[in-house]
Structure formats: structure tokens, C-alpha cells
Design an enzyme around this catalytic site. Structure first.
Site, PDB file in Angstrom:
ATOM      1  N   ASP A  40      29.696 -20.540 -12.850  1.00 30.69           N
ATOM      2  CA  ASP A  40      29.059 -21.574 -13.516  1.00 30.69           C
ATOM      3  C   ASP A  40      28.796 -21.519 -14.916  1.00 30.69           C
ATOM      4  OD1 ASP A  40      28.532 -22.021 -10.701  1.00 30.69           O
ATOM      5  OD2 ASP A  40      26.575 -20.815 -10.996  1.00 30.69           O
ATOM      6  N   GLU A 247      27.211 -31.423  -6.817  1.00 30.74           N
ATOM      7  CA  GLU A 247      26.351 -30.624  -7.657  1.00 30.74           C
ATOM      8  C   GLU A 247      27.038 -30.367  -9.095  1.00 30.74           C
ATOM      9  OE1 GLU A 247      26.290 -27.064  -5.581  1.00 30.74           O
ATOM     10  OE2 GLU A 247      28.160 -26.446  -6.110  1.00 30.74           O
TER      11      GLU A 247
HETATM   12  O1  FUB Z   1      26.044 -20.449  -8.538  1.00 37.47           O
HETATM   13  C1  FUB Z   1      25.053 -20.905  -7.200  1.00 37.47           C
HETATM   14  C2  FUB Z   1      25.768 -22.462  -7.135  1.00 37.47           C
HETATM   15  O2  FUB Z   1      27.007 -22.546  -6.985  1.00 37.47           O
HETATM   16  C3  FUB Z   1      25.410 -23.273  -8.537  1.00 37.47           C
HETATM   17  O3  FUB Z   1      24.322 -23.473  -8.710  1.00 37.47           O
HETATM   18  C4  FUB Z   1      26.469 -24.282  -7.878  1.00 37.47           C
HETATM   19  O4  FUB Z   1      27.009 -25.007  -8.918  1.00 37.47           O
HETATM   20  C5  FUB Z   1      27.673 -23.431  -7.316  1.00 37.47           C
HETATM   21  O5  FUB Z   1      28.429 -23.129  -8.414  1.00 37.47           O
END
Ligand code: FUB
Length: 346
Positions: A40, A247
Site C-alpha cells: 500500500d 478501495e
Molecule cells: O493492507 C490492507 C488492505 O489491503 C489495504 O487497506 C487495502 O487497500 C488492501 O491493499
């Protein structure tokens, strides 16, 4: 559809993991660090240096599930480098979950910003009732250590904050994520534990945006939905899962236009849409990054010395969904301002 992408999609359809399929191809870039697992990546240039704010993935025995319980991260490390391709420094622990007074578990994808002679680290974490909110911590140095505020940002919820500074100095936070990110529980501005995901024919959930105050620790408004629409102005349905928001929001500006990019989650793409102002609407354009090895896809887009770069992750080092490694590659625009789709494997 290019050849690699077609094969990856075919692999998904026949039940082969994205990792197993993508592994057969040569990665276009290598992990920035290999002594810890990172994911991320939110990249920024502060004081002519590149800082990457990643999640810090750690091995754990939690079983993999759709809520992402296996992403059970405990701290943040900030990476820095003088130039792309240069030596990468791990600046050690920047913030530990045990020093966030309101935190329960799962420190997920962070972002950072600079204002008021201070560096701000924004992060999602579940509170002690297992509900995600977004917190903020401060430091006088971009690499930390950061000191967390005693409570989450009022009115914040869900995951994946991206803090964007517009040319007039106003900061906006883009955030949200469905499934384990709990956005489906916030149809109103109250957490609804009985809320359900959308049905295929329903309009898909939308990301959120809120303007930050001058102090950078509060919203000045109730978060609003950010509309991502097709060329006819229609919102996507849940069944359009190769286009709709899931997301990992990111915002950047290129030649006066606002580019909102995001992950489509279960179809594993980073897509983007263009708008004329920070609140949108944003018109869907296409894909920035095709699926990478691993389940998640998460990115940032940054200008460094007159070139543009995509920071992203895959699971090259571990082959495991929750043990990722951050990478960077150049990103190019076409003359008309559209982005050239990147394949992470040759
Ligand atoms: O790293 C945890 C979660 O996985 C992140 O918040 C999302 O965007 C995904 O990458």
C-alpha cells in the site's frame, strides 16, 4: 486486452491464483526493500527526497478470509530515497499500534501530508469495538517517529485515507473500502452492523471525500460521496466489478485536471477517472495497472523531477496474499491526458 492480462484473467476464471499465473512472467520492477514486507505505498516528495509510507505486513497465523483478518499489521516503517533507483533507507518504526490510544487491531494503508511545519501521518485502524476509523499522528520529521492523537478523526470511518493538497493549499481526504474495509456499514453516518453488501444490480458503493481543517486533524464537513460515472454520466452497478470502486483511493492533478484512481478489489485492477474539481464527478477512463500477483492491488501516483511514477505492490518475495512488497515504475500519459496502462509483468 493485452496478452499477459488475458492470461491472468483466464487464470482467475479457471481458479488458478493471480500469483501463480503472474509468477510465470518477468516483473518489470523489483521490490524496493526485501528485509521486511511492505504494501500500500503512498509516496511523497518532501525536501527533495522521496518518502514512501507503506503498510508493514507481518507473518501471522490468522486464516485468510474476505474480511482481511490476515492483514494484521502492528506498526509503520517509512522508507526514503534520494532518487528513483537509488538506495532505499528503512527509517525504523515510525508508529507502533501500542502507542495509538484508541486502536484495537489491524493498522492498514496509511498516507502522509506536510503543513504547518509538521508532518501528518493518516492511518486506518480498528478501534476496540472492531470498527475501522481513521487516525492522525504528527512529527517534525517526515520519517517520524509520529505521535498519535488520542482519538480518531471525528466523523471518519472505513479505510485507506489519501490526503491530497490542491494548488490553493486546501487539503482533502479521500477514503473508503468495501468488504473488510466496512464501507457497506456506513450507508448513513452511523455504523450499521447489520448492513449488507450491494446486490449485483444495485448501484455500487462510492468512495468518500472530506475537506480537512487548517489544523489537519479534523474534517470541516461531513464526508460526501464521490461520484465515478461512465461516459454517459451513469454510476456503476455492483456487477460492473471491473470498473466500480472497491478501495485504495488516490488523487493527483495533471495539467489542471483531477485524477481519481482506485482499486476494483475482487477484479484486481487499478482504474482511474478524471474530474474538473476535487469533489467530482469523475468520468471513468480505464485502467492504470493490470492485476498483480497477490489478491490486493494498491498504488500511488507521484511526480518526481518532471517524470511521473506509479508506486504499487505485489507478492513477488513471498507468494502470499498478506506478505507484500512495494515497487515503483514509470507512468506515462498520452497526448490527450489519458494514462498508458501498465502491466507489471513482461
Ligand atoms: O493492507 C490492507 C488492505 O489491503 C489495504 O487497506 C487495502 O487497500 C488492501 O491493499
Amino acid at each position: 486486452m493485452n496478452k499477459v492480462f488475458k492470461i491472468i484473467v483466464f487464470g482467475i476464471l479457471i481458479g488458478t491464483s493471480v500469483h501463480a499465473v503472474a509468477q510465470k512472467f518477468i516483473p518489470i520492477s523489483q521490490p524496493l526493500v526485501s528485509h521486511i514486507y511492505t504494501a500500500d505505498p503512498s509516496a511523497h516528495v518532501f525536501n527533495n527526497k522521496i518518502y514512501v509510507y507503506p503498510s508493514h505486513d507481518t507473518a501471522n497465523t490468522t486464516l485468510e478470509n474476505d474480511n482481511g483478518d490476515h492483514f494484521n499489521m502492528m506498526d509503520f516503517h517509512v522508507l526514503s530515497m534520494d532518487s528513483i533507483g537509488g538506495k532505499v533507507t528503512d527509517n525504523g518504526i515510525a508508529l507502533d499500534i501500542k502507542n495509538i490510544p484508541w486502536a484495537g487491531r489491524q493498522l492498514w494503508a496509511p498516507d502522509a501530508a506536510y503543513a504547518n511545519n509538521t508532518y501528518y501521518l493518516y492511518f486506518p485502524v480498528k478501534d476496540k469495538k472492531d470498527i475501522f476509523h481513521i487516525g492522525v499522528a504528527t512529527s517534525k520529521k517526515p520519517e517520524g517517529p509520529f505521535v498519535a492523537e488520542p482519538k480518531p478523526i471525528k466523523g471518519s470511518y472505513s479505510i485507506d485515507p489519501c490526503v491530497f493538497k490542491d494548488d490553493d493549499g486546501t487539503f482533502y481526504m479521500y477514503f473508503g473500502g468495501i468488504w473488510g474495509g466496512q464501507l457497506q456499514n456506513w450507508r448513513s453516518h452511523e455504523f450499521d452492523s447489520s448492513a449488507k453488501l450491494c446486490q449485483p444490480t444495485q448501484t455500487a458503493f462510492l468512495p468518500r471525500v472530506a475537506k480537512l481543517n487548517k489544523g489537519m486533524k479534523q474534517f470541516v464537513e461531513t464526508p460526501k460521496e464521490l461520484k465515478v460515472v461512465d461516459k454517459n454520466g451513469n454510476l456503476f452497478k455492483e456487477k460492473d466489478n471491473d470498473k466500480r470502486f472497491f478501495e485504495a483511493s488516490w488523487m493527483h492533478k495533471y495539467k489542471g485536471k483531477y485524477y481519481f484512481s482506485y482499486s476494483t478489489g475482487d477484479s484486481h485492477l487499478i482504474n482511474y477517472a478524471i474530474g474538473d474539481n476535487p469533489y467530482g464527478p469523475f468520468v471513468y477512463q480505464g485502467t492504470v495497472l493490470n492485476p498483480v500477483s497477490g489478491w490486493t492491488n494498491h498504488h500511488s501516483i507521484v511526480e518526481i523531477k518532471h517524470k511521473w511514477y506509479l508506486f504499487y505492490h505485489d507478492v513477488q518475495l513471498s507468494g502470499k496474499t498478506h506478505l507484500r512488497n512495494v515497487k515503483v515504475t514509470e507512468l506515462k500519459y498520452n497526448e490527450d491526458g489519458t494514462i498508458q496502462t501498465i502491466n507489471a509483468y513482461k
